[in-house]
Design an enzyme around this catalytic site. Structure first.
Site, PDB file in Angstrom:
ATOM      1  N   ASP A   1     137.315  60.393  23.395  1.00 29.37           N
ATOM      2  CA  ASP A   1     138.342  61.356  23.000  1.00 29.37           C
ATOM      3  C   ASP A   1     139.002  61.977  24.232  1.00 29.37           C
ATOM      4  O   ASP A   1     138.326  62.318  25.207  1.00 29.37           O
ATOM      5  CB  ASP A   1     137.648  62.458  22.176  1.00 29.37           C
ATOM      6  CG  ASP A   1     138.598  63.497  21.647  1.00 29.37           C
ATOM      7  OD1 ASP A   1     139.459  63.137  20.843  1.00 29.37           O
ATOM      8  OD2 ASP A   1     138.485  64.678  22.046  1.00 29.37           O
TER       9      ASP A   1
ATOM     10  N   GLU B   1     141.156  56.980  23.915  1.00 37.44           N
ATOM     11  CA  GLU B   1     142.337  57.701  23.412  1.00 37.44           C
ATOM     12  C   GLU B   1     143.260  57.893  24.597  1.00 37.44           C
ATOM     13  O   GLU B   1     143.246  58.921  25.271  1.00 37.44           O
ATOM     14  CB  GLU B   1     141.955  59.042  22.791  1.00 37.44           C
ATOM     15  CG  GLU B   1     143.133  59.596  21.996  1.00 37.44           C
ATOM     16  CD  GLU B   1     143.116  61.102  21.757  1.00 37.44           C
ATOM     17  OE1 GLU B   1     143.970  61.592  21.012  1.00 37.44           O
ATOM     18  OE2 GLU B   1     142.258  61.794  22.346  1.00 37.44           O
TER      19      GLU B   1
HETATM   20  C1  GLC Z   1     141.859  64.243  20.307  1.00 42.08           C
HETATM   21  C2  GLC Z   1     141.569  64.106  18.834  1.00 42.08           C
HETATM   22  C3  GLC Z   1     142.163  65.293  18.124  1.00 42.08           C
HETATM   23  C4  GLC Z   1     141.508  66.538  18.657  1.00 42.08           C
HETATM   24  C5  GLC Z   1     141.654  66.615  20.171  1.00 42.08           C
HETATM   25  C6  GLC Z   1     140.767  67.657  20.764  1.00 42.08           C
HETATM   26  O1  GLC Z   1     143.213  64.203  20.574  1.00 42.08           O
HETATM   27  O2  GLC Z   1     142.076  62.899  18.359  1.00 42.08           O
HETATM   28  O3  GLC Z   1     141.986  65.212  16.739  1.00 42.08           O
HETATM   29  O4  GLC Z   1     142.081  67.662  18.073  1.00 42.08           O
HETATM   30  O5  GLC Z   1     141.280  65.392  20.791  1.00 42.08           O
HETATM   31  O6  GLC Z   1     139.438  67.240  20.741  1.00 42.08           O
END
Ligand code: GLC
Length: 601
Positions: A268, A328
Site C-alpha cells: 500500500d 500501489e
Molecule cells: C491506499 C489505499 C487507500 C487508503 C490509503 C491510505 O491508497 O488504497 O484505500 O486510504 O492507501 O492507507
C-alpha cells in the site's frame, strides 16, 4: 510488409463463440458487402517482430524459471481484489468476513481466479476501513480469527487459489502499540519509529506539507509537545523507515505471513515511504484540491529514491518464499513505473499500471498510447481497471445506454493484453457505483470533509451482488453500505444462467486466456494504428496469433484486415459479442463489439 506467416494451426481449443452467438467459422469474402470498410493492412513486420517479441518475453520473465518458458506463476495468474467488508457476510452482522470469502471460493474458481488479494483484514480501528492497522500479525475480530485465515488459506489452496495480503507499509494506526509507546514520551523505545518534530513556532507545524486526506500533514501532540507526521488521516501516523528497527519489524511481518500461507503482498502507498529529513517546504502550485487545501508539488515527501532500497529488501524476503509483490504505484509516466521493477528486476514483480486507469474514455488512440508505453519499458505489465479507491469501470466507461456492452468491451481489453490483470470484485457482474446521496450517509471520512465535491469512496465499495434477494444476498442484516438498485439485474445467480451476461463473458475470456499461449505469453502487436473507432492488436507467440478487435464506438464498424493477402487462410473466432464476426478478410463489429480470433495459415 509481411513476408510469411507462421504455419501451424491451433487445434483442440473450446469454441467460446457458441456462448456469444458469433459464427464458428469465417465465411468467404464478399467485398461488395463491405460498406464503410476500413481497408487496413497488417502494418507489421511479423517475422521480424516475432523474433524480437520472443526474446523480449523471455527476458521479462525474470531469472527464475517457473515453467519451461521461464514464466512465473504470477505471470499466468488472474488476480481478484476482495474488499473484505463487502464480499460475503457469514455471520450476518452487515460486514463481510473471512468465512464469507471461504464460502465463495467455488464461485471464484469457476470464474477462473488464480489469486485473491484481500484488502486489509488485520485489527484496525477502521478509521480508513482497515488501512489503519493496529496489529500486523492478527485478524480483526470483525473478519474472524487467525484460525479462520488458516482455514481460508487451506480451502483456497485446495482449489489452486493463492492469497495475497495487503501490507500497509507507510503508516500504522495511531492505536498500534508502537505508536502508543512512541507518543508516550520523547525517550520511549518506539519514539523514533515515527516522525516527530518541533513546530516552526507556537501553533505552527514544522512545514507546509499537506495530508492527502485534507489539512496539514502534521498533528500536534500535547503529551510531548511535538508534531507527528501523517500523510493520510491523523489516525495514520507515518512510520520512520530510516530507522533500521522499523525496517526489521516490517520485513519480519512479511516472513511471518509467508510462513502462514500468504503468496505475496499488495504494498500500500509505497510512494510515500520516505520524506526529506530536513523538511523543506513543498513548492505551492496554483489552485486548491477537493479538500480545499492549496495544491503543492510534493517533491520532498513523495517518490524519494530511498523507497527503492526498501522495495529490494521486501523483494529479497519475498523471493525466499517464491512470493509476489504487487505495488500501489501511482506514477506520472512510464519512466517512473519502470523504476519500480528495479534496475535488475529486483524490486516489484507487479507494479500496478495506474496510467491505464487515467484513460477515462473509450479512446483507441489513448489506449494505444498507454499500452505501447507500458509495453516498451520491459517489465511484465499489471493492468487494473478499478479498485476500492476508483469509481467503477461500469460508470467510468459506460454511456448510460450501452453499459453492459461496454463492460464486456473493457473486459476483453483488460483480459487480452500482455501482462497480469487485477480484477476488482463485482466488475465481472457490471456492478455500478452507488455514491451516497446525502452527506450524513457518507462513511468514508474524505467524503464528509470534501462534500459535495468529493463524495468519498463508498460508492465503489458496496456489497457484492450475489442474487436478487434482499441486500443482494450479501447479508441478512442491513449491510454497512447500501446495494444499488441494479443488483436485481446484475448479480451472480442471474448472470450465471444467462450465456450473454457480463459474467459469462468474463468467464469465457478468462478461460480462453488460461489455455491460449498467445494470450498468456505472446507479445503485443498493434494493428491499424490510425483507426479512431476500433482498437485492434495481435498477441503473437511463436507460431500462434490471436487477433483482438474492439469497437470503441456506438456504430457498426467494418475492418478489412487483408488476411488472405498475408497468407492467412483461417480466421477462427474464439470469443465474439453479438453479431460481431469475420467474413473473408473483413471483420464486422457491432456497436461496442468484440471479436477475438485465432489466425492461421
Ligand atoms: C491506499 C489505499 C487507500 C487508503 C490509503 C491510505 O491508497 O488504497 O484505500 O486510504 O492507501 O492507507
Amino acid at each position: 510488409m509481411i513476408a510469411t506467416f507462421p504455419t501451424r494451426l491451433v487445434k483442440g481449443k473450446k469454441d467460446y463463440t457458441q456462448d456469444f452467438g458469433a459464427p464458428a467459422h469465417a465465411e468467404p469474402a464478399s467485398r461488395t458487402e463491405a460498406m464503410r470498410v476500413h481497408r487496413k493492412s497488417f502494418c507489421i513486420l511479423i517475422c521480424l517482430t516475432l523474433g524480437i517479441l520472443q526474446a523480449a518475453t523471455q527476458a521479462q520473465s525474470g531469472s527464475q524459471a517457473g515453467d519451461p518458458e521461464g514464466h512465473e506463476w504470477w505471470q499466468h495468474a488472474v488476480f481478484y481484489e476482495i474488499y473484505p467488508r463487502s464480499f460475503a457476510d457469514s455471520n450476518n452482522d452487515g460486514v463481510g468476513d473471512l468465512n464469507g470469502i471461504a464460502s465463495r471460493l467455488d464461485y471464484l474458481k469457476e470464474l477462473g481466479i488464480d489469486a485473491i488479494w484481500i484488502s486489509p483484514c488485520f485489527p484496525s480501528p477502521q478509521v480508513d476501513f482497515g488501512y489503519d492497522v493496529s496489529d500486523y500479525e492478527n485478524i480483526d475480530p470483525m473478519y474472524g480469527t487467525l484460525a479462520d485465515f488458516d482455514n481460508l488459506a487451506s480451502e483456497a489452496k485446495e482449489r489452486g487459489i493463492r492469497i495475497i495480503l495487503d501490507f500497509v507499509v507507510n503508516h500504522t494506526s495511531d492505536q498500534h502499540k508502537w505508536f502508543l509507546d512512541s507518543k508516550s514520551s520523547r525517550t520511549s523505545e518506539h519514539r523514533d519509529w515515527y516522525i516527530w518534530r518541533d513546530g516552526k513556532g507556537p501553533g505552527q507545524p514544522p512545514n507546509n506539507w499537506i495530508s492527502t486526506f485534507g489539512g496539514s500533514a502534521w498533528k500536534f501532540d500535547p503529551t510531548t509537545n511535538q508534531y507527528y507526521y501523517h500523510y493520510f488521516y491523523t489516525a495514520q501516523p507515518d512510520l520512520n523507515w530510516r530507522n533500521p528497527a522499523v525496517e526489521k519489524a516490517m520485513l519480519d511481518t512479511t516472513r511471518w505471513w509467508y510462513k502462514r500461507g500468504a503468496s505475496g503482498f499488495r504494498l500500500d502507498a509505497v510512494n510515500t515511504l520516505f520524506e526529506n529529513p530536513s523538511l523543506p517546504d513543498n513548492p505551492v502550485l496554483p489552485g486548491k484540491n477537493t479538500q480545499g487545501d492549496p495544491n503543492t508539488d510534493e517533491k520532498y515527501n513523495k517518490k524519494l529514491p530511498e523507497i527503492h532500497d526498501v522495495m529490494r529488501k521486501l523483494r529479497n524476503a519475498a523471493d525466499e518464499s517464491g512470493a509476489v509483490l504487487i505495488g500501489e504505484t501511482w506514477t506520472k509516466n512510464v519512466g517512473e513505473l519502470k523504476e519500480y521493477y528495479g534496475a535488475h528486476n529486483d524490486e516489484l514483480q507487479l507494479p500496478m499500471d495506474f496510467l491505464f486507469t487515467t484513460v477515462d474514455k473509450l479512446s483507441p488512440a489513448e489506449f494505444r498510447r498507454q499500452i505501447a508505453g507500458v509495453d516498451a519499458i520491459g517489465g511484465w505489465p499489471t493492468y487494473v481497471l478499478s479498485n476500492h479507491d476508483k469509481v467503477r469501470g461500469y460508470n467510468r466507461y459506460g454511456d448510460g445506454k450501452h453499459n453492459d456492452a461496454i463492460a464486456k468491451l473493457m473486459a476483453a481489453l483488460f483480459l487480452t493484453l500482455r501482462g497480469s490483470p487485477i480484477l476488482y470484485y463485482g466488475e465481472e457482474l457490471g456492478m455500478e457505483n452507488n455514491d451516497p446521496k446525502r452527506k450524513e450517509d457518507v462513511k468514508d471520512p474524505i467524503g464528509r470533509t470534501g462534500w459535495p465535491k468529493e463524495k468519498g469512496r463508498d460508492g465503489e465499495r458496496t456489497p457484492m451482488q450475489w442474487d436478487e434477494s434482499e441486500n443482494a444476498g450479501f447479508s441478512k442484516a442491513t449491510p454497512w453500505l447500501p446495494v444499488p438498485p441494479s443488483y436485481k439485474t446484475h448479480n451472480v445467480a442471474d448472470e450465471a444462467k444467462d450465456p450473454n451476461s457480463i459474467l459469462s463473458f468474463y468467464k469465457a475470456v478468462i478461460a480462453l486466456r488460461h489455455t491460449n499461449r498467445a494470450l498468456l505469453e505472446g507479445g503485443y502487436v498493434p494493428l491499424n494504428e490510425n483507426d479512431q473507432n476500433v482498437l485492434s492488436y495481435m498477441r503473437v507467440y511463436q507460431d500462434q496469433m490471436v487477433l483482438v478487435s474492439l469497437n470503441m464506438s456506438g456504430t457498426q464498424q467494418k475492418q478489412d484486415f487483408e488476411f488472405s493477402k498475408h497468407g492467412m487462410s483461417s480466421v477462427k473466432p474464439l470469443v465474439a459479442t453479438g453479431k460481431s464476426s469475420a467474413k473473408g478478410d473483413v471483420v464486422t463489429l457491432e456497436p461496442y463489439g468484440v471479436f477475438i480470433a485465432q489466425l492461421s495459415h
